[in-house]
Motif scaffolding. Structure first.
Motif, PDB file in Angstrom:
ATOM      1  N   GLN A   1       0.425  -1.592   0.232  1.00 55.53           N
ATOM      2  CA  GLN A   1      -0.437   0.168  -0.096  1.00 55.53           C
ATOM      3  C   GLN A   1       1.473   1.720  -0.173  1.00 55.53           C
ATOM      4  OE1 GLN A   1      -2.662   0.097  -0.900  1.00 55.53           O
ATOM      5  NE2 GLN A   1      -4.347   1.414   0.410  1.00 55.53           N
ATOM      6  N   VAL A   2      -0.048   2.135  -0.339  1.00 57.40           N
ATOM      7  CA  VAL A   2       1.082   3.367  -0.992  1.00 57.40           C
ATOM      8  C   VAL A   2       0.677   4.563  -0.093  1.00 57.40           C
ATOM      9  CG1 VAL A   2       2.647   5.165  -2.798  1.00 57.40           C
ATOM     10  CG2 VAL A   2       2.970   2.444  -2.901  1.00 57.40           C
ATOM     11  N   GLN A   3       0.517   5.127   0.159  1.00 57.53           N
ATOM     12  CA  GLN A   3       0.246   6.696   0.936  1.00 57.53           C
ATOM     13  C   GLN A   3       0.381   7.747  -0.059  1.00 57.53           C
ATOM     14  OE1 GLN A   3       1.170   5.001   3.379  1.00 57.53           O
ATOM     15  NE2 GLN A   3      -0.201   3.531   2.815  1.00 57.53           N
ATOM     16  N   LEU A   4      -0.065   9.247  -0.403  1.00 59.17           N
ATOM     17  CA  LEU A   4       0.509   9.978  -0.926  1.00 59.17           C
ATOM     18  C   LEU A   4      -0.061  11.191   0.362  1.00 59.17           C
ATOM     19  CD1 LEU A   4       0.436   9.900  -4.948  1.00 59.17           C
ATOM     20  CD2 LEU A   4       2.301   9.698  -3.308  1.00 59.17           C
ATOM     21  N   VAL A   5       0.819  12.004   0.288  1.00 55.42           N
ATOM     22  CA  VAL A   5       0.090  12.987   1.363  1.00 55.42           C
ATOM     23  C   VAL A   5       0.569  14.133   1.151  1.00 55.42           C
ATOM     24  CG1 VAL A   5      -0.003  14.149   3.781  1.00 55.42           C
ATOM     25  CG2 VAL A   5      -0.393  11.471   3.468  1.00 55.42           C
ATOM     26  N   GLU A   6       0.348  15.171   0.655  1.00 56.50           N
ATOM     27  CA  GLU A   6       0.337  17.125   0.410  1.00 56.50           C
ATOM     28  C   GLU A   6       0.083  17.869   1.390  1.00 56.50           C
ATOM     29  OE1 GLU A   6      -2.740  15.006  -3.261  1.00 56.50           O
ATOM     30  OE2 GLU A   6      -3.055  14.919  -0.982  1.00 56.50           O
ATOM     31  N   SER A   7       0.659  18.689   0.826  1.00 56.15           N
ATOM     32  CA  SER A   7       0.680  19.888   1.302  1.00 56.15           C
ATOM     33  C   SER A   7       0.964  20.907   1.516  1.00 56.15           C
ATOM     34  CB  SER A   7       1.198  19.094   3.533  1.00 56.15           C
ATOM     35  OG  SER A   7       2.873  19.548   2.905  1.00 56.15           O
ATOM     36  N   GLY A   8       0.985  22.391   1.935  1.00 58.78           N
ATOM     37  CA  GLY A   8       1.597  23.169   1.153  1.00 58.78           C
ATOM     38  C   GLY A   8       0.191  24.171   1.149  1.00 58.78           C
ATOM     39  N   GLY A   9      -0.802  23.937   0.754  1.00 59.06           N
ATOM     40  CA  GLY A   9      -1.879  24.816   0.020  1.00 59.06           C
ATOM     41  C   GLY A   9      -2.518  25.705   1.115  1.00 59.06           C
ATOM     42  N   GLY A  10      -3.295  26.560   0.438  1.00 57.71           N
ATOM     43  CA  GLY A  10      -3.833  28.164   1.582  1.00 57.71           C
ATOM     44  C   GLY A  10      -4.596  29.355   0.347  1.00 57.71           C
ATOM     45  N   LEU A  11      -5.033  30.226   1.472  1.00 53.83           N
ATOM     46  CA  LEU A  11      -5.092  31.499   0.791  1.00 53.83           C
ATOM     47  C   LEU A  11      -3.847  32.529   0.116  1.00 53.83           C
ATOM     48  CD1 LEU A  11      -7.452  33.515  -0.014  1.00 53.83           C
ATOM     49  CD2 LEU A  11      -7.509  34.204   2.437  1.00 53.83           C
ATOM     50  N   GLN A  13      -2.369  36.063  -2.162  1.00 53.77           N
ATOM     51  CA  GLN A  13      -3.454  37.183  -2.717  1.00 53.77           C
ATOM     52  C   GLN A  13      -2.825  37.203  -3.787  1.00 53.77           C
ATOM     53  OE1 GLN A  13      -2.422  40.758  -0.985  1.00 53.77           O
ATOM     54  NE2 GLN A  13      -4.198  40.446   0.854  1.00 53.77           N
ATOM     55  N   PRO A  14      -3.244  37.489  -4.980  1.00 51.75           N
ATOM     56  CA  PRO A  14      -2.623  38.084  -6.403  1.00 51.75           C
ATOM     57  C   PRO A  14      -1.517  37.889  -7.096  1.00 51.75           C
ATOM     58  CG  PRO A  14      -5.101  38.639  -6.475  1.00 51.75           C
ATOM     59  CD  PRO A  14      -4.442  38.003  -4.571  1.00 51.75           C
ATOM     60  N   GLY A  15      -0.412  37.299  -7.143  1.00 44.29           N
ATOM     61  CA  GLY A  15       1.031  37.999  -8.080  1.00 44.29           C
ATOM     62  C   GLY A  15       1.907  36.961  -6.338  1.00 44.29           C
ATOM     63  N   GLY A  16       0.998  36.297  -5.231  1.00 44.93           N
ATOM     64  CA  GLY A  16       2.010  35.986  -4.214  1.00 44.93           C
ATOM     65  C   GLY A  16       2.386  34.170  -5.122  1.00 44.93           C
ATOM     66  N   SER A  17       2.866  33.936  -3.189  1.00 49.83           N
ATOM     67  CA  SER A  17       4.056  32.307  -4.369  1.00 49.83           C
ATOM     68  C   SER A  17       3.511  31.145  -2.821  1.00 49.83           C
ATOM     69  CB  SER A  17       4.981  33.024  -4.194  1.00 49.83           C
ATOM     70  OG  SER A  17       6.038  33.246  -4.869  1.00 49.83           O
ATOM     71  N   LEU A  18       2.774  30.588  -2.752  1.00 47.32           N
ATOM     72  CA  LEU A  18       3.245  28.884  -2.154  1.00 47.32           C
ATOM     73  C   LEU A  18       3.696  28.167  -2.608  1.00 47.32           C
ATOM     74  CD1 LEU A  18      -1.101  28.626  -2.198  1.00 47.32           C
ATOM     75  CD2 LEU A  18       1.068  29.308  -0.380  1.00 47.32           C
ATOM     76  N   ARG A  19       4.170  27.332  -1.896  1.00 49.43           N
ATOM     77  CA  ARG A  19       5.010  26.135  -2.397  1.00 49.43           C
ATOM     78  C   ARG A  19       4.286  24.909  -1.535  1.00 49.43           C
ATOM     79  NH1 ARG A  19      10.455  23.810   0.529  1.00 49.43           N
ATOM     80  NH2 ARG A  19      11.423  22.221  -1.288  1.00 49.43           N
ATOM     81  N   LEU A  20       3.665  24.674  -2.356  1.00 48.21           N
ATOM     82  CA  LEU A  20       3.291  22.648  -2.158  1.00 48.21           C
ATOM     83  C   LEU A  20       4.090  21.344  -2.210  1.00 48.21           C
ATOM     84  CD1 LEU A  20      -0.208  22.351  -4.695  1.00 48.21           C
ATOM     85  CD2 LEU A  20       0.372  23.474  -2.072  1.00 48.21           C
ATOM     86  N   SER A  21       3.990  20.000  -1.036  1.00 47.76           N
ATOM     87  CA  SER A  21       4.746  19.315  -1.346  1.00 47.76           C
ATOM     88  C   SER A  21       3.730  18.029  -1.035  1.00 47.76           C
ATOM     89  CB  SER A  21       5.759  18.793   0.006  1.00 47.76           C
ATOM     90  OG  SER A  21       6.679  20.608   0.416  1.00 47.76           O
ATOM     91  N   CYS A  22       4.687  17.097  -1.413  1.00 47.61           N
ATOM     92  CA  CYS A  22       3.678  15.995  -1.843  1.00 47.61           C
ATOM     93  C   CYS A  22       4.950  14.443  -0.726  1.00 47.61           C
ATOM     94  CB  CYS A  22       3.168  15.501  -2.682  1.00 47.61           C
ATOM     95  SG  CYS A  22       2.569  14.212  -3.163  1.00 47.61           S
ATOM     96  N   VAL A  23       4.501  13.576   0.057  1.00 44.27           N
ATOM     97  CA  VAL A  23       5.744  12.684   0.572  1.00 44.27           C
ATOM     98  C   VAL A  23       4.752  11.117   0.029  1.00 44.27           C
ATOM     99  CG1 VAL A  23       7.187  12.064   2.750  1.00 44.27           C
ATOM    100  CG2 VAL A  23       6.508  14.715   1.755  1.00 44.27           C
ATOM    101  N   ALA A  24       5.784  10.734  -0.581  1.00 43.22           N
ATOM    102  CA  ALA A  24       5.214   9.292  -0.645  1.00 43.22           C
ATOM    103  C   ALA A  24       5.139   8.521  -0.014  1.00 43.22           C
ATOM    104  CB  ALA A  24       5.544   8.729  -2.211  1.00 43.22           C
ATOM    105  N   SER A  25       4.760   7.438   0.704  1.00 44.39           N
ATOM    106  CA  SER A  25       5.121   6.612   1.364  1.00 44.39           C
ATOM    107  C   SER A  25       4.538   5.194   1.712  1.00 44.39           C
ATOM    108  CB  SER A  25       4.626   6.761   2.827  1.00 44.39           C
ATOM    109  OG  SER A  25       3.235   7.162   3.183  1.00 44.39           O
ATOM    110  N   GLY A  26       5.101   3.837   2.500  1.00 42.73           N
ATOM    111  CA  GLY A  26       4.474   2.663   2.073  1.00 42.73           C
ATOM    112  C   GLY A  26       5.584   1.725   1.510  1.00 42.73           C
ATOM    113  N   THR A  27       4.696   0.414   0.714  1.00 36.58           N
ATOM    114  CA  THR A  27       5.782  -0.378  -0.253  1.00 36.58           C
ATOM    115  C   THR A  27       6.168   0.330  -1.526  1.00 36.58           C
ATOM    116  OG1 THR A  27       4.029  -2.100   1.108  1.00 36.58           O
ATOM    117  CG2 THR A  27       5.876  -2.395  -0.995  1.00 36.58           C
ATOM    118  N   ILE A  28       7.177   1.094  -1.479  1.00 35.50           N
ATOM    119  CA  ILE A  28       7.974   1.342  -2.368  1.00 35.50           C
ATOM    120  C   ILE A  28       8.948   0.565  -3.266  1.00 35.50           C
ATOM    121  CG2 ILE A  28       8.577   3.304  -3.992  1.00 35.50           C
ATOM    122  CD1 ILE A  28       6.988   5.012  -1.810  1.00 35.50           C
ATOM    123  N   PHE A  29       8.613  -0.449  -4.333  1.00 37.09           N
ATOM    124  CA  PHE A  29       9.728  -0.872  -5.228  1.00 37.09           C
ATOM    125  C   PHE A  29      10.728   0.576  -5.694  1.00 37.09           C
ATOM    126  CE2 PHE A  29      12.419  -3.954  -6.199  1.00 37.09           C
ATOM    127  CZ  PHE A  29      13.018  -3.589  -7.482  1.00 37.09           C
TER     128      PHE A  29
END
Length: 121
Positions: A1-11, A13-29
């Motif tokens: 089983q594999v899980q993907l967990v995102e983070s970093g979203g939010g509100l 203003q136009p012109g601004g910046s955000l950084r999203l992250s995604c971590v994969a965990s579990g049984t990964i070859f």
């Protein structure tokens, strides 16, 4: 089983910046490809950016020059740096991955639960 967990979203203003992250965990070859998709209200889910295990990237035309995808293979993590955000970037952003869980020949596609990005004044 594999899980993907995102983070970093939010509100932001136009012109601004955000950084999203995604971590994969579990049984990964092997992780072959990871990426970001988004879905705005009333619209279909669309590709934002992908990055292959080789490092090759692909972007939607609407985000080229503003968004940048990167990965840390040691941490099974990808990032999406979003700059010069526009109201039309508002959507739920989903992490996606193509992963071989046990053997290299059997690949499966996985999705995260999504993180909301809202660009508004």
């Amino acid at each position: 089983q594999v899980q993907l967990v995102e983070s970093g979203g939010g509100l932001v203003q136009p012109g601004g910046s955000l950084r999203l992250s995604c971590v994969a965990s579990g049984t990964i070859f092997t992780i072959y490809r990871m990426g970001w998709y988004r879905q705005a209200p009333g619209k279909q889910r669309e590709l934002v950016a992908t990055i292959a295990s080789s490092g090759t990237t692909d972007y939607a035309d609407s985000v080229k020059g503003r968004f940048s995808i990167s990965r840390d293979n040691a941490k099974n993590t990808i990032y999406l740096q979003m700059n010069s955000l526009k109201p039309e970037d508002t959507a739920v952003y989903y992490c996606n991955a193509l992963i071989a869980t046990i053997t290299p020949n059997r690949k499966y596609e996985f999705w995260g639960q999504g993180t909301q990005v809202t660009v508004s004044t």
